[in-house]
Design a protein around this motif. Sequence first.
Motif, mmCIF file in Angstrom:
data_model
loop_
_atom_site.group_PDB
_atom_site.id
_atom_site.type_symbol
_atom_site.label_atom_id
_atom_site.label_comp_id
_atom_site.label_asym_id
_atom_site.label_seq_id
_atom_site.Cartn_x
_atom_site.Cartn_y
_atom_site.Cartn_z
ATOM 1 N N GLU A 17 0.837 -1.210 0.000
ATOM 2 C CA GLU A 17 0.000 0.000 0.000
ATOM 3 C C GLU A 17 0.867 1.254 0.000
ATOM 4 O O GLU A 17 0.600 2.198 -0.753
ATOM 5 N N GLU A 18 1.908 1.273 0.828
ATOM 6 C CA GLU A 18 2.804 2.428 0.892
ATOM 7 C C GLU A 18 3.467 2.712 -0.453
ATOM 8 O O GLU A 18 3.757 3.857 -0.775
ATOM 9 N N ARG A 19 3.683 1.656 -1.248
ATOM 10 C CA ARG A 19 4.385 1.811 -2.520
ATOM 11 C C ARG A 19 3.436 1.878 -3.710
ATOM 12 O O ARG A 19 3.863 1.994 -4.856
ATOM 13 N N GLY A 20 2.137 1.786 -3.450
ATOM 14 C CA GLY A 20 1.155 1.849 -4.524
ATOM 15 C C GLY A 20 1.286 0.678 -5.492
ATOM 16 O O GLY A 20 1.085 0.836 -6.693
ATOM 17 N N MET A 21 1.606 -0.477 -4.967
ATOM 18 C CA MET A 21 1.839 -1.663 -5.795
ATOM 19 C C MET A 21 0.806 -2.730 -5.441
ATOM 20 O O MET A 21 0.392 -2.847 -4.294
ATOM 21 N N THR A 22 0.410 -3.506 -6.433
ATOM 22 C CA THR A 22 -0.523 -4.603 -6.185
ATOM 23 C C THR A 22 0.252 -5.897 -5.958
ATOM 24 O O THR A 22 1.419 -6.017 -6.341
ATOM 25 N N LEU A 23 -0.432 -6.853 -5.368
ATOM 26 C CA LEU A 23 0.165 -8.167 -5.157
ATOM 27 C C LEU A 23 0.473 -8.819 -6.509
ATOM 28 O O LEU A 23 1.486 -9.503 -6.661
ATOM 29 N N THR A 24 -0.384 -8.577 -7.491
ATOM 30 C CA THR A 24 -0.179 -9.118 -8.838
ATOM 31 C C THR A 24 1.099 -8.577 -9.454
ATOM 32 O O THR A 24 1.883 -9.321 -10.050
ATOM 33 N N GLU A 25 1.338 -7.276 -9.304
ATOM 34 C CA GLU A 25 2.557 -6.679 -9.835
ATOM 35 C C GLU A 25 3.789 -7.233 -9.122
ATOM 36 O O GLU A 25 4.798 -7.548 -9.757
ATOM 37 N N LEU A 26 3.707 -7.362 -7.807
ATOM 38 C CA LEU A 26 4.823 -7.923 -7.046
ATOM 39 C C LEU A 26 5.103 -9.351 -7.507
ATOM 40 O O LEU A 26 6.258 -9.720 -7.712
ATOM 41 N N SER A 27 4.060 -10.126 -7.706
ATOM 42 C CA SER A 27 4.201 -11.504 -8.168
ATOM 43 C C SER A 27 4.955 -11.549 -9.492
ATOM 44 O O SER A 27 5.881 -12.345 -9.675
ATOM 45 N N ARG A 29 6.964 -9.231 -10.791
ATOM 46 C CA ARG A 29 8.329 -8.706 -10.673
ATOM 47 C C ARG A 29 9.265 -9.635 -9.897
ATOM 48 O O ARG A 29 10.466 -9.681 -10.172
ATOM 49 N N VAL A 30 8.717 -10.377 -8.947
ATOM 50 C CA VAL A 30 9.538 -11.261 -8.117
ATOM 51 C C VAL A 30 9.655 -12.654 -8.740
ATOM 52 O O VAL A 30 10.636 -13.351 -8.514
ATOM 53 N N GLY A 31 8.634 -13.051 -9.523
ATOM 54 C CA GLY A 31 8.646 -14.381 -10.109
ATOM 55 C C GLY A 31 8.143 -15.447 -9.166
ATOM 56 O O GLY A 31 8.553 -16.604 -9.226
ATOM 57 N N VAL A 32 7.261 -15.046 -8.259
ATOM 58 C CA VAL A 32 6.644 -15.963 -7.294
ATOM 59 C C VAL A 32 5.149 -15.944 -7.567
ATOM 60 O O VAL A 32 4.579 -14.885 -7.854
ATOM 61 N N SER A 33 4.507 -17.094 -7.473
ATOM 62 C CA SER A 33 3.080 -17.164 -7.793
ATOM 63 C C SER A 33 2.252 -16.275 -6.875
ATOM 64 O O SER A 33 2.605 -16.037 -5.706
ATOM 65 N N LEU A 34 1.155 -15.816 -7.412
ATOM 66 C CA LEU A 34 0.218 -14.987 -6.651
ATOM 67 C C LEU A 34 -0.300 -15.754 -5.436
ATOM 68 O O LEU A 34 -0.436 -15.184 -4.345
ATOM 69 N N VAL A 35 -0.538 -17.034 -5.601
ATOM 70 C CA VAL A 35 -1.029 -17.878 -4.490
ATOM 71 C C VAL A 35 -0.006 -17.911 -3.357
ATOM 72 O O VAL A 35 -0.355 -17.732 -2.185
ATOM 73 N N ASN A 36 1.268 -18.116 -3.697
ATOM 74 C CA ASN A 36 2.296 -18.190 -2.653
ATOM 75 C C ASN A 36 2.472 -16.849 -1.945
ATOM 76 O O ASN A 36 2.665 -16.806 -0.725
ATOM 77 N N LEU A 37 2.396 -15.747 -2.683
ATOM 78 C CA LEU A 37 2.499 -14.430 -2.046
ATOM 79 C C LEU A 37 1.285 -14.163 -1.168
ATOM 80 O O LEU A 37 1.405 -13.554 -0.101
ATOM 81 N N SER A 38 0.132 -14.629 -1.586
ATOM 82 C CA SER A 38 -1.082 -14.452 -0.794
ATOM 83 C C SER A 38 -0.979 -15.210 0.530
ATOM 84 O O SER A 38 -1.388 -14.706 1.582
ATOM 85 N N VAL A 39 -0.425 -16.412 0.493
ATOM 86 C CA VAL A 39 -0.217 -17.201 1.714
ATOM 87 C C VAL A 39 0.705 -16.436 2.666
ATOM 88 O O VAL A 39 0.444 -16.345 3.866
ATOM 89 N N LEU A 40 1.767 -15.860 2.122
ATOM 90 C CA LEU A 40 2.702 -15.081 2.934
ATOM 91 C C LEU A 40 2.011 -13.846 3.504
ATOM 92 O O LEU A 40 2.098 -13.555 4.696
ATOM 93 N N LYS A 41 1.291 -13.132 2.667
ATOM 94 C CA LYS A 41 0.612 -11.894 3.056
ATOM 95 C C LYS A 41 -0.408 -12.130 4.173
ATOM 96 O O LYS A 41 -0.573 -11.296 5.057
ATOM 97 N N ASN A 42 -1.047 -13.272 4.144
ATOM 98 C CA ASN A 42 -2.096 -13.574 5.124
ATOM 99 C C ASN A 42 -1.580 -14.338 6.344
ATOM 100 O O ASN A 42 -2.367 -14.915 7.091
ATOM 101 N N ASP A 43 -0.249 -14.307 6.542
ATOM 102 C CA ASP A 43 0.381 -14.938 7.715
ATOM 103 C C ASP A 43 0.097 -16.429 7.824
ATOM 104 O O ASP A 43 0.012 -16.979 8.920
ATOM 105 N N ARG A 44 -0.044 -17.101 6.685
ATOM 106 C CA ARG A 44 -0.271 -18.544 6.700
ATOM 107 C C ARG A 44 0.976 -19.312 6.272
ATOM 108 O O ARG A 44 0.970 -20.543 6.292
ATOM 109 N N ALA A 45 2.025 -18.604 5.881
ATOM 110 C CA ALA A 45 3.252 -19.274 5.438
ATOM 111 C C ALA A 45 3.963 -19.891 6.636
ATOM 112 O O ALA A 45 4.016 -19.308 7.712
ATOM 113 N N ARG A 46 4.516 -21.064 6.414
ATOM 114 C CA ARG A 46 5.275 -21.732 7.468
ATOM 115 C C ARG A 46 6.765 -21.635 7.208
ATOM 116 O O ARG A 46 7.572 -21.937 8.080
#
Length: 74
Positions: A17-27, A29-46
Amino acid sequence: MPTDEGRVHCRLDELLEERGMTLTELSRRVGVSLVNLSVLKNDRARAIRFGTLTAICDVLGCTVGELLVVVPER
């Protein structure tokens, strides 16, 4: 033995939000799936690979300590 599971909070939402970027754009640019970033974002990553962590921090221009914080025990 006490566990620290659930005490690490990922601030990905706030940083995006601070950078005006979407999760899709980050996905893209980083080369990580949207699903995996969503898991991380929602504190479900182990776990997270150091390469992924570094790539996210590079794209967001942040440090690991800005992305991941330890929530104090209650």
